[in-house]
Design a protein around this motif. Structure first.
Motif, PDB file in Angstrom:
ATOM      1  N   ALA A   1      33.022  20.322 138.891  1.00  0.00           N
ATOM      2  CA  ALA A   1      32.409  21.407 137.996  1.00  0.00           C
ATOM      3  C   ALA A   1      33.807  22.295 137.903  1.00  0.00           C
ATOM      4  O   ALA A   1      33.647  23.178 136.944  1.00  0.00           O
ATOM      5  CB  ALA A   1      31.487  21.742 138.403  1.00  0.00           C
ATOM      6  N   ALA A   2      34.446  22.788 139.094  1.00  0.00           N
ATOM      7  CA  ALA A   2      35.473  23.701 139.072  1.00  0.00           C
ATOM      8  C   ALA A   2      36.737  23.174 139.022  1.00  0.00           C
ATOM      9  O   ALA A   2      37.736  23.722 139.479  1.00  0.00           O
ATOM     10  CB  ALA A   2      35.227  24.613 140.199  1.00  0.00           C
ATOM     11  N   GLY A   3      36.979  21.970 138.970  1.00  0.00           N
ATOM     12  CA  GLY A   3      38.174  21.161 139.009  1.00  0.00           C
ATOM     13  C   GLY A   3      38.617  21.047 140.409  1.00  0.00           C
ATOM     14  O   GLY A   3      39.834  21.162 140.709  1.00  0.00           O
TER      15      GLY A   3
ATOM     16  N   ASP B   1      33.699  28.160 135.184  1.00  0.00           N
ATOM     17  CA  ASP B   1      35.206  28.819 135.357  1.00  0.00           C
ATOM     18  C   ASP B   1      35.190  29.737 136.084  1.00  0.00           C
ATOM     19  O   ASP B   1      36.277  30.601 136.140  1.00  0.00           O
ATOM     20  CB  ASP B   1      35.062  29.037 133.771  1.00  0.00           C
ATOM     21  CG  ASP B   1      34.326  30.046 133.278  1.00  0.00           C
ATOM     22  OD1 ASP B   1      33.366  30.641 133.877  1.00  0.00           O
ATOM     23  OD2 ASP B   1      34.419  30.313 132.170  1.00  0.00           O
TER      24      ASP B   1
ATOM     25  N   GLU C   1      25.499  21.054 142.781  1.00  0.00           N
ATOM     26  CA  GLU C   1      26.825  21.454 142.136  1.00  0.00           C
ATOM     27  C   GLU C   1      27.749  20.690 142.973  1.00  0.00           C
ATOM     28  O   GLU C   1      27.662  20.350 144.054  1.00  0.00           O
ATOM     29  CB  GLU C   1      27.038  23.001 142.420  1.00  0.00           C
ATOM     30  CG  GLU C   1      26.964  23.505 143.860  1.00  0.00           C
ATOM     31  CD  GLU C   1      27.365  24.850 143.900  1.00  0.00           C
ATOM     32  OE1 GLU C   1      27.144  25.693 143.053  1.00  0.00           O
ATOM     33  OE2 GLU C   1      27.823  25.496 145.048  1.00  0.00           O
TER      34      GLU C   1
ATOM     35  N   SER D   1      29.765  22.478 134.541  1.00  0.00           N
ATOM     36  CA  SER D   1      31.131  23.027 134.751  1.00  0.00           C
ATOM     37  C   SER D   1      31.037  24.476 135.066  1.00  0.00           C
ATOM     38  O   SER D   1      29.931  25.087 134.870  1.00  0.00           O
ATOM     39  CB  SER D   1      31.984  22.851 133.579  1.00  0.00           C
ATOM     40  OG  SER D   1      31.108  23.707 132.413  1.00  0.00           O
TER      41      SER D   1
END
Length: 508
Positions: free
Chosen positions: A24-26, A76, A20, A74
């Protein structure tokens, strides 16, 4: 997947990787070079969980290097990525044409707050949950269960298990639909069987899977030959603790076998939790781990010699592999096949003796523990706290170090603001050096097993940590395995608890 068979593998040579990236989470990594640390503990733990969930449903005779790669693209923050990784890995294996993976796996997470169970809670909701249960299973059995709880009751845990098992079924049906669609387009094979509550659920398979690669599994003929040669010698090795005891009559033995599991429920606490008495004397009456391993090694050599004498095994000058056409034509078996059949027979014999004789291989009854001893504060006081836990031949030495709350620091996590503060205040580092099992080896970074066992021990102690308002400190526990004969991770839990109390941590 590599099509070259790994004949010396102990089990299915499956490797699972999980990666990860904070993108992926900005988010940007905190390191100066703005790169993630390769192989973080979380990535290792998720990879191990995915492995445990899918491995039992791959045919044990599939001896070909296989790698499953889970890449988080990604996130969220609405659901933890590890349950998504398990479902994705199951779907990928289901689509693979060459892999005998015929039962899809579904995975969910269950949280608890104020008697309310929530399915697949968000990381934010989960940060203050009394229970975190990750459940993975096929349509008829669980394959992986991982949980951390704040001392919940058995009834609540059973409710959570039933809820999780129920909601894995829609996930498995979705994977079956995907496999059917792929098969219709010629990119996959429908090789699925599911047990369902309806007739439609039981009609999932449209064709049974015939793997393109041969399964390296001992034939029925070989298993019968090995059983005929080695069953009685194995019973003798595993029953040496009974050598001087009167043998029961057949009727008595049958009755004892029927009452075997019932007698375990009537355990004597004073004997089971004492370092002396029946548990100690029984354990001393059987072969220790090293002696038993030496006896089994002699039986292996004897088996190979007997099979050569029967003309079933090639001699040392003739090289035959499990997939050798020459060996198959001549009716010969390989050494690897013979030893695998021997290992399978060991498991059957041990199970038979356990269920019918109510006795373990070291002579203990089902309700008896190995001799136990505990010492707290055995290291000089310069060490904040220490604990030494011994159970039979397994021994763990733990130390606890208490630091200021400012030592908690920042964490490179996808959603650090959702991370429980209690989880950042307790760290447990487990080590399993080679000398603990009488082997040679080099010192290196913690391997996957050490990371996983450390997290398991930490999860057991996390629910006993005091509240942050009462104890605003961070604690590190190091658990070093000094000697191991099984369950060293649980020894780390016990040694860690001793060390924490010796360090003055007010455990709940």
């Amino acid at each position: 997947m590599d099509t070259t068979p790994q004949l010396g593998a102990d089990g299915v040579p499956l490797q699972v990787e999980y990666r990860e990236r904070l993108a992926a989470a900005g988010r940007l990594p905190l390191r100066p070079d703005r790169r993630e640390r390769v192989g973080s503990d979380r990535e290792v733990l998720v990879a191990r969980l995915v492995d445990r969930a899918v491995r039992p449903l791959i045919h044990p005779g599939f001896m070909y290097d296989t790698q499953v790669w889970c890449q988080l693209l990604s996130a969220d923050g609405s659901i933890d990525a590890e349950v998504v990784a398990i479902n994705a890995a199951s779907a990928a294996l289901l689509l693979a044409k060459e892999i005998p993976f015929t039962h899809p796996v579904g995975a969910v997470r269950v949280g608890l707050r104020n008697t309310r169970l929530v399915l697949n809670p968000s990381p934010f909701w989960q940060s203050n949950s009394q229970l975190s249960l990750t459940y993975a299973g096929s349509s008829h059995k669980a394959t992986a269960i991982e949980a951390t709880a704040a001392q919940v009751s058995n009834e609540v845990f059973k409710r959570a298990m039933h809820l999780a098992a129920h909601w894995t079924r829609p996930l498995m049906r979705a994977q079956v639909a995907l496999a059917r669609t792929a098969a219709a387009h010629g990119t996959g094979t429908v090789s699925v069987f599911m047990r369902g509550s309806s007739a439609q659920d039981q009609q999932h398979p449209t064709s049974r899977h015939q793997p393109g690669l041969p399964l390296l599994w001992p034939s029925e003929r070989l298993q019968q030959a090995v059983q005929g040669l080695m069953e009685q010698p194995l019973i003798a090795v595993f029953s040496q603790h009974n050598a001087k005891k009167p043998q029961p009559q057949p009727q008595q033995q049958q009755q004892e076998g029927a009452d075997c599991m019932q007698s375990a429920d009537a355990a004597r606490p004073s004997a089971a939790f004492s370092s002396s008495g029946p548990a100690a004397s029984a354990a001393a009456g059987g072969l220790d781990k090293a002696s038993r391993a030496a006896a089994l090694s002699l039986l292996q050599h004897q088996l190979l010699a007997d099979l050569r004498g029967l003309g079933l095994l090639a001699d040392d000058q003739t090289h035959v592999t499990a997939s050798s056409a020459t060996g198959a034509a001549a009716g010969l078996i390989s050494k690897e096949e013979a030893l695998r059949a021997f290992d399978m027979l060991q498991g059957r014999v041990m199970r038979k003796l356990l269920l019918q004789g109510c006795m373990r291989v070291d002579g203990r009854q089902l309700d008896e523990l190995r001799p136990i001893s505990c010492q707290a504060g055995n290291l000089p006081r310069v060490v904040h706290g220490s604990g030494l836990f011994s159970r039979g031949e397994t021994q763990s030495l733990a130390t606890a170090t208490v630091g200021h709350d400012r030592d908690v620091g920042q964490v490179d996590a996808l959603f650090p603001r959702f991370t429980s503060s209690a989880s950042n205040r307790l760290h447990l580092h487990y080590s399993f050096p080679p000398f603990s099992v009488g082997e040679l080896g080099k010192s290196s970074a913690p391997n996957r097993r050490e990371v996983g066992h450390g997290n398991l021990a930490r999860s057991a102690l996390l629910g006993l940590m005091p509240k942050e308002d009462d104890f605003p400190f961070v604690v590190r526990v190091t658990a070093d395995t000094l000697s191991s004969s099984g369950s060293s991770s649980m020894a780390a839990v016990c040694a860690g608890a001793l060390a924490l109390r010796a360090a003055g941590v007010p455990m709940q």
